[in-house]
Design an enzyme around this catalytic site. Structure first.
Site, PDB file in Angstrom:
ATOM      1  N   GLU A   1      -6.495  -7.845  -0.578  1.00  0.00           N
ATOM      2  CA  GLU A   1      -7.035  -7.883   0.782  1.00  0.00           C
ATOM      3  C   GLU A   1      -8.527  -7.593   0.692  1.00  0.00           C
ATOM      4  O   GLU A   1      -8.919  -6.469   0.382  1.00  0.00           O
ATOM      5  CB  GLU A   1      -6.358  -6.828   1.670  1.00  0.00           C
TER       6      GLU A   1
ATOM      7  N   GLU B   1       0.813  -1.223   0.000  1.00  0.00           N
ATOM      8  CA  GLU B   1       0.000   0.000   0.000  1.00  0.00           C
ATOM      9  C   GLU B   1       0.847   1.274   0.000  1.00  0.00           C
ATOM     10  O   GLU B   1       0.841   2.039   0.973  1.00  0.00           O
ATOM     11  CB  GLU B   1      -0.967   0.003   1.183  1.00  0.00           C
TER      12      GLU B   1
END
Ligand code: GLA
Ligand code: ZN
Length: 657
Positions: free
Chosen positions: A304, A144
């Site tokens: 995710e 991320e």
């Protein structure tokens, strides 16, 4: 590559004796991939040059025996204490000049040469070690990018890199002074070395400098990622490379970040994040996924997907029965080819003890495990048919990081946000069950019936020409308030009245404007009255036809929404933020005029999305509500998952033709 469902797995958080049970449970559930190791640098290299990959080899092999392949994350979002101890300058510095400390993650300066040297060293060793492992299929670089980095990094190294970036862009300091308008408040520079990173000033900031800083930060991340891509590509030519994006986050331009990846991945948490207690709206979940698909105009992975209650210090609601599965279904409906659930088992230690996994703390299968297991069993057969499938949408929304940055720097109105404005248009089509693509302003518009380009604030001669050519050739274009205001360096243009060179395309001139700080204006469209919010452009049509006028304030009677025939197409201009009713009226008007195709009909809360392959079209329907819903699907669609013509609470179905 035929992988469909997986989990984010952290074997290092559990005793080794447990791994076998985990692998068995995964196999039984239908999982065939895990992502591992993206934060475990110290476990893999506890001391300089002392590599310990054997624990990971063991986990990979054990999982492999149960049919579970591995995606490896590079752990570069967590520089170990032993690196930082020697080189504390790796810690990032924020706009208050505070150097952040150890004990969390993302404590890295991405321009720091020492840190990059460690990364090259480590990633080379890791890639070398795993390159021939038959159970390893690909890589996730870092984790991320941009997460937690909003206010980083303004250290001396980053400042120097910013200066070089500027030198390359402007060549001479005179050019920079002119383009940034440094004559204002005596900000002229003699040399690039004087230019600061935008730390807190005594008062105010230069919008041009700020925009360049944001572009620089994005380029730095893209470059930081590239260092690792180069190493892994060279060593592991059989493995894919991806990165997990974060929807509408903007520290890095995702169109740029995705360019050299094989495919992008995204992290989808419908339950919301620990800082906010509210669950995300279904519309925003959908638009997030559509933006993710749009970053590379390609199907993607969810790396995710929410698997339980979300929360760090504060928690969200428990997902209701059926909701986790329906959210995963939504990801697939919008373009996910594989869904990896975060995380396998709820952790007992560290920051994320309450970010719940498929398994609870106890590790014993419970409702979430069985619900997702059933979901996987139901979906797996169809997943292979829809790999790579994309929608055939007629409507595109232009999404631009430059526009987003510019409005972050100067929002105009206290509550005006670029992403919110873009989503207002998205939602109008979403609620009519019309699929939407997000495209960059560099995309080819010609395949779309309608292009919506909200807040085209920063304008270039090329983009003006592009919009004109699109409409001239028959395209329909919606432009809005604050279009054509600034040049690419965030300076107000002054040669023409607003909307500048787009005046002839739109057939209007903006005589004046009003920021609606404390009031809404009334907007009249025929007999109907609506509200405009946040902004009023007082429009004087030349060749345009007026669709709606202001019904209050001193500019009552002036045009608020117009349409102009231009060549074979039409250009609409919306001079305010329409309230929901006006947005609905406007979008229905346009949908009707263009006879845009609706995917289906149902009550609010039921969502439709389409993906097509060369052989077939697939219509995905899902119920976001906890009530039973009726469905009406026209045409010769055949139900795939079950035969009912209704949807139970949080239920879903697929139709095929
Ligand atoms: C992000 C990260 C994960 C984890 C989850 C939950 O998406 O990528 O490592 O932190 O959030 O907070
Ligand atoms: Zn730095």
């Amino acid at each position: 590559m035929q992988i469909f469902f997986g989990a984010d797995y952290y074997p290092e958080h559990w005793p080794e004796e447990r791994w076998e049970t985990d692998a068995e449970l995964m196999e039984e559930m239908g999982l065939n991939v895990v992502r591992m190791a993206e934060f475990s640098w110290t476990k893999m290299e506890p001391r300089l040059g002392e590599f310990h990959f054997e624990w990971l080899d063991k986990a990979i092999e054990l999982l492999g025996k149960h049919g579970v392949k591995t995606v490896l994350g590079t752990p570069t979002a967590t520089p170990p204490a032993w690196i930082i101890e020697k080189n504390p300058e790796i810690f990032p510095v924020d706009s208050h000049s505070i150097r952040r400390g150890f004990g969390g993650r993302h404590h890295d300066c991405q321009s720091n040469e020492t840190y990059r040297m460690h990364i090259k060293r480590f990633v080379t060793a890791m890639a070398e070690h795993f390159k021939d492992n038959a159970n390893v299929i690909g890589w996730q670089i870092d984790n991320e990018f941009g997460n937690s980095h909003e206010d980083f990094c303004m250290c001396e190294s980053c400042q120097a890199h910013f200066q070089s970036w500027l030198k390359e862009k402007y060549q001479t300091i005179e050019n920079l002074n002119r383009e940034w308008g440094t004559c204002f408040w005596s900000q002229d520079y003699d040399k690039f070395e004087q230019i600061p990173a935008p730390k807190l000033t005594a008062a105010g900031e230069n919008p041009s400098a700020m925009l360049d800083w944001k572009r620089f930060c994005s380029d730095l991340i893209v470059d930081f990622q590239q260092v690792q891509i180069d190493i892994i590509r060279e060593k592991c030519s059989n493995h894919f490379i991806t990165h997990n994006f974060m929807g509408f986050a903007d520290k890095v331009n995702y169109f740029d970040l995705g360019r050299n990846l094989d495919f992008i991945s995204h992290d989808q948490y419908p339950g919301g994040f620990f800082r906010e207690d509210a669950q995300e709206k279904e519309e925003r979940l959908a638009s997030t996924l559509d933006l993710m698909r749009g970053t590379k105009n390609q199907s993607f992975w969810i790396m995710e997907q929410q698997a339980g209650v979300t929360g760090w210090q504060i928690m969200g609601r428990a997902p209701k029965p059926g909701q986790l599965a329906m959210w995963a279904f939504q990801s697939i409906a919008h373009g996910a080819d594989t869904v990896v659930f975060f995380r396998w088992r709820t952790c007992t230690v560290g920051t994320e003890q309450y970010w719940h996994g498929i398994l609870p703390h106890s590790g014993k299968p419970s409702r979430r495990y069985y619900e997702l297991k059933d979901f996987i069993a139901k979906m797996a057969p169809i997943m292979k048919d829809i790999q790579g499938a994309m929608p055939k949408n007629e409507v595109a929304i232009v999404y631009s990081y430059d526009q987003k940055y510019a409005f972050k720097i100067q929002p105009h109105h206290r509550e005006l946000q670029y992403v919110d404005q873009v989503n207002r248009y998205y939602e109008a089509f979403y609620h009519q069950n019309i699929g939407v693509d997000f495209v960059p302003d560099t995309a080819d518009f010609s395949q779309y019936q309608l292009v919506v380009a909200p807040l085209q604030y920063i304008m270039t001669p090329e983009l003006e020409e592009k919009y004109k050519a699109y409409v001239k050739n028959g395209g329909r274009l919606i432009l809005t308030m604050r279009t054509g205001v600034k040049n690419k360096n965030n300076v107000c243009m002054s040669e023409d009245d607003l909307p500048g060179k787009l005046s002839d395309l739109l057939g209007i001139k903006i005589a004046d404007y009003d920021c609606l700080t404390d009031v809404n204006v009334s907007i009249c469209w025929g007999e109907k009255c609506f509200e405009g919010r946040k902004w009023s452009d007082m429009i004087e049509p030349s060749t345009a036809e007026t669709l709606a006028t202001y019904g209050s304030e001193y500019y009552k009677g002036m045009s608020a929404i117009t349409v102009n025939q231009f060549g074979a197409g039409k250009a609409y201009y919306v001079g305010t933020e329409p309230d929901e009713a006006l947005m609905q009226h406007l979008s229905e008007f346009i949908v009707q005029e263009l006879s845009l195709n609706r995917l289906g009909y149902a009550e609010k809360g039921v969502e439709f999305a389409e993906r097509s392959t060369e052989n077939a079209d697939y219509l995905f329907v899902m119920n976001h509500t906890d009530q039973k819903q009726k469905l009406s699907v026209e045409g010769n669609w055949k139900p795939v998952l079950d035969q009912k013509s209704e949807l139970l609470p949080f239920d879903f179905n697929i139709f095929k033709k």
